[in-house]
Design a protein around this motif. Structure first.
Motif, PDB file in Angstrom:
ATOM      1  N   LYS A   1       0.503  -1.231  -0.185  1.00  0.00           N
ATOM      2  CA  LYS A   1      -0.308   0.009   0.000  1.00  0.00           C
ATOM      3  C   LYS A   1       0.783   1.560  -0.017  1.00  0.00           C
ATOM      4  O   LYS A   1       1.937   1.446   0.554  1.00  0.00           O
ATOM      5  N   GLN A   2       0.506   2.119  -0.262  1.00  0.00           N
ATOM      6  CA  GLN A   2       1.189   3.600  -0.962  1.00  0.00           C
ATOM      7  C   GLN A   2       0.220   4.955   0.492  1.00  0.00           C
ATOM      8  O   GLN A   2      -1.508   4.923   0.017  1.00  0.00           O
ATOM      9  N   ASP A   3       1.004   5.440   0.884  1.00  0.00           N
ATOM     10  CA  ASP A   3       0.399   6.691   1.266  1.00  0.00           C
ATOM     11  C   ASP A   3       1.788   7.752   0.363  1.00  0.00           C
ATOM     12  O   ASP A   3       2.938   7.505   0.705  1.00  0.00           O
ATOM     13  N   SER A   4       0.920   9.238   0.705  1.00  0.00           N
ATOM     14  CA  SER A   4       2.503  10.379   0.394  1.00  0.00           C
ATOM     15  C   SER A   4       1.513  11.652   0.801  1.00  0.00           C
ATOM     16  O   SER A   4      -0.051  11.443   0.132  1.00  0.00           O
ATOM     17  N   PRO A   5       2.105  12.718   0.456  1.00  0.00           N
ATOM     18  CA  PRO A   5       3.989  12.244   1.018  1.00  0.00           C
ATOM     19  C   PRO A   5       3.836  12.146   2.693  1.00  0.00           C
ATOM     20  O   PRO A   5       3.098  12.331   3.117  1.00  0.00           O
ATOM     21  N   THR A   6       5.301  11.866   2.644  1.00  0.00           N
ATOM     22  CA  THR A   6       6.237  12.166   3.876  1.00  0.00           C
ATOM     23  C   THR A   6       5.634  13.713   5.363  1.00  0.00           C
ATOM     24  O   THR A   6       5.683  14.206   4.482  1.00  0.00           O
ATOM     25  N   ASP A   7       5.013  13.091   6.412  1.00  0.00           N
ATOM     26  CA  ASP A   7       4.777  14.595   6.705  1.00  0.00           C
ATOM     27  C   ASP A   7       5.171  14.377   7.901  1.00  0.00           C
ATOM     28  O   ASP A   7       4.053  13.289   8.777  1.00  0.00           O
ATOM     29  N   TYR A   8       5.671  14.781   8.513  1.00  0.00           N
ATOM     30  CA  TYR A   8       6.543  14.816  10.013  1.00  0.00           C
ATOM     31  C   TYR A   8       5.495  14.910  11.200  1.00  0.00           C
ATOM     32  O   TYR A   8       5.140  14.259  12.114  1.00  0.00           O
ATOM     33  N   ALA A   9       4.375  15.903  10.373  1.00  0.00           N
ATOM     34  CA  ALA A   9       2.934  15.858  11.688  1.00  0.00           C
ATOM     35  C   ALA A   9       2.473  14.828  11.796  1.00  0.00           C
ATOM     36  O   ALA A   9       1.976  14.381  13.068  1.00  0.00           O
ATOM     37  N   LYS A  10       1.680  14.322  10.676  1.00  0.00           N
ATOM     38  CA  LYS A  10       1.244  13.247  10.398  1.00  0.00           C
ATOM     39  C   LYS A  10       1.903  12.117  11.357  1.00  0.00           C
ATOM     40  O   LYS A  10       1.214  11.280  11.966  1.00  0.00           O
ATOM     41  N   PHE A  11       3.136  11.573  10.647  1.00  0.00           N
ATOM     42  CA  PHE A  11       3.865  10.674  11.172  1.00  0.00           C
ATOM     43  C   PHE A  11       3.878  10.815  13.193  1.00  0.00           C
ATOM     44  O   PHE A  11       3.733   9.764  14.109  1.00  0.00           O
TER      45      PHE A  11
END
Lengths: 347, 283
Positions: free
Chosen positions: A62-72
């Motif tokens: 599965k994929q998601d984008s873009p990397t987001d540090y807040a979401k992380f």
């Protein structure tokens, strides 16, 4: 209504059960969620070194984008982690590791012996290498006559025209300013930020800050900003596209992206399994390098890279390297330098 | 009849409960997050007013806040100046041309914001279409990008539908025979327009002002791409603090400050103009 209605209802129920069954089945199967910066780059990367492994091991990608540090951070803190392996900047990897947001990699499961030790940290393995180069517009400046050092890059009398920098503190502009000001490359860190700002002050009115890689290509290709501190892969891609741009490799600063696994991901073992496979996957890494001009992290991969692309990789220009960006420094000072940079830009 | 039911003080029998799902929805998706934002601004990284102190300690953040309101105000002004005659033209046009005018406003509205913003970059940059034309005519290139001009152009285009649509809706409800009546009583056309027609469109203009101004306050992609370092708006700063630096407490404090200042400004505005009439509650 009755008979048809009942038939319909039964069919509906059957369909629902079938769907439910299907769901349960895929839930049992192995699944890995890959998160990168998105766009074409991510498609190429996943096709080159995630899909083949997944197919061979019966894993659904599965994929998601873009990397987001807040979401992380939010996923980890709320204990609802859907991201499996995440491409990040190394300073974030350090911060995430220190705060317990990322999983500490198990050396028994992830073999990092093949990659440069500077690119490895407790929670992170390298994904790709790239360089901050002096990129120039070939209509404005020729291959013979263009800035070849950061000192010349800062010399607007000798080389007139606007200068481009990435607008973030980790964009290597401080490193470039200090090199331009005569700081020896091996004594860059810890950075003398005051001195860097003084040097940046001398060309402040000529600086254009960019936000994205597209902007970077646009600014230098159009000649609006004939000299720009750029990512080698972006410049290579624009040149391949027929744009009048080139990389000067002298005094480049090596940077890299890393992969981390968010703490609390349900299948950490599978994520590490992929990571271990990736670090040994010379052909997969080379396949991606051929398409992107970002360098593989496993030296063995270089032999599979086409010669014309290989010339454009930072791995081929190690003798012209000023330094590797020190992200442990940046993890510690990113906030404070960002604040000063905001202030400086707004003045 | 209906007017009475709506304005009546007591809720008519059980129908009032129909509002409960909406209230529950707002509590979950609006009030609760708002309270957590407020709580975080007072507790992260440590309890107290530290985040607010940090905001008022640095001149940069105040500048950003002021700049945000100045830009939103200018965008509102330009949008109204362009939107009002445009909406008026729509009321005069034949149905075919009205459709064309409507499409011209709405089609960009349905295009991705990022695509539109990048398109503006191509048009406005020093080597872009506009400056090439100016150059071909023998003029000096005009800086239109990475400055206030760029931000205004980009934001006004985004905001135009939010001004044109409410103004047009109000104008359509104005009886044009009033103009004839005024002229019949001896008013010149311009006088009749400004003294009779324009005041009747005020609710639409007020709604447009409110919509455009408040939406403009939260912009960040457009100023980030079309503006320079001097044109940072608070939305951009919040994103940077949230996703870049991960100072969530400070980001929350910025959001609270923006909300409070906006609220205060609206209250002040309410003393000058009747807000209830602005949002259409008046008769």
């Amino acid at each position: 209504m009755s008979r048809r209605g009942i038939a319909l209802a039964v069919t509906g129920l059957l369909v629902l059960t079938a769907c439910g069954g299907g769901h349960a089945a895929s839930g049992d199967g192995k699944q890995l969620t890959v998160v990168m910066w998105g766009g074409d780059d991510q498609k190429k990367a996943v096709a080159a070194y995630v899909e083949p492994w997944a197919k061979a091991n019966g894993v659904t990608v599965k994929q998601d984008s873009p990397t987001d540090y807040a979401k992380f951070r939010a996923q980890v803190e709320s204990k609802k982690v859907s991201w499996g392996v995440v491409e990040v900047e190394p300073n974030f990897a350090v911060t995430a590791c220190e705060n317990g947001w990322a999983v500490k990699l198990d050396p028994a499961k992830v073999d990092m012996s093949k990659v440069k030790k500077e690119l490895v940290s407790e929670c992170a393995a390298p994904l790709l290498e790239y360089a901050f180069t002096i990129a120039y517009n070939t209509k404005a400046y020729s291959a013979e006559n263009h800035p070849k050092t950061w000192a010349e890059f800062f010399d607007t009398a000798k080389f007139p025209g606007k200068r481009g920098f990435w607008k973030y503190a980790t964009g290597a502009m401080f490193e470039a300013a200090l090199l331009a000001d005569g700081v020896p490359a091996d004594q860059l860190y810890p950075l003398d930020i005051d001195r860097a700002f003084k040097k940046l002050d001398t060309i402040k009115k000529d600086i254009v800050f960019y936000e994205t890689g597209e902007q970077q290509q646009q600014l230098v290709s159009s000649g609006e900003v004939p000299l720009i501190q750029a990512w080698n892969g972006r410049i290579f891609a624009a040149a391949e596209d027929g744009q009048p741009v080139a990389n000067e490799w002298n005094q480049h600063l090596l940077s890299y992206d890393q992969v981390v696994i968010p703490a609390g991901y349900r299948d950490t073992a599978l994520a590490q399994e992929w990571l271990n496979n990736f670090l040994a996957d010379a052909k997969g890494q080379a396949d991606y390098a051929n398409q992107s001009a970002y360098a593989p992290v496993t030296p063995e991969a270089l032999q599979y890279v086409q010669p014309d692309v290989r010339r454009e990789l930072p791995t081929e220009h190690e003798d012209q390297r000023a330094a590797i960006v020190d992200y442990t420094y940046w993890a510690e000072h990113y906030d404070e330098v960002t604040e000063r940079l905001n202030e400086w830009m707004a003045q | 009849m209906t007017g009475e039911a709506v304005t009546g003080r007591r809720l008519p029998d059980g129908w009032g409960f129909l509002v409960l799902p909406l209230v529950a929805f707002l509590l979950v998706v609006f009030v609760h997050p708002l309270i957590s934002v407020l709580a975080r601004s007072l507790s992260d990284p440590e309890p107290g007013l530290g985040n607010y102190a940090a905001f008022f300690d640095s001149p940069v953040y105040l500048d950003v806040l002021v700049n945000t309101f100045v830009v939103a105000g200018l965008v509102t002004l330009v949008t109204l100046v362009l939107g009002f005659p445009y909406a008026y033209l729509m009321t005069l046009a034949t149905p075919f041309w009205r459709g064309v005018l409507m499409a011209a406003v709405l089609v960009p509205f349905w295009t991705s914001l990022l695509v539109r913003t990048f398109a503006w970059v191509l048009i406005l940059r020093d080597t872009g279409v506009v400056n090439e034309v100016i150059g071909a005519l023998g003029g000096q290139p005009v800086p239109l990008l990475r400055n206030l001009a760029g931000v205004l152009i980009g934001m006004v285009q985004v905001m135009l539908p939010f001004a044109v649509l409410p103004i047009y809706a109000t104008m359509r409800g104005v009886d044009r025979r009033l103009l004839q009546a005024a002229e019949g009583l001896g008013a010149r056309p311009a006088f009749a327009f400004w003294r009779v027609y324009a005041p009747l469109t005020l609710p639409g203009v007020a709604a447009a002002t409110l919509l455009v101004f408040v939406s403009s306050l939260g912009f960040y992609v457009t100023p980030a791409l079309l503006g320079g370092p001097q044109n940072v708006m608070i939305g951009e700063l919040i994103v940077q603090q949230l996703s870049g630096v991960l100072r969530w407490g400070f980001a929350s404090a910025l959001a609270v400050i923006l909300l409070v200042v906006t609220g205060v400004l609206l209250l002040l505005a309410a003393r000058v103009v009747d807000l209830r009439r602005m949002i259409g509650g008046g008769r």
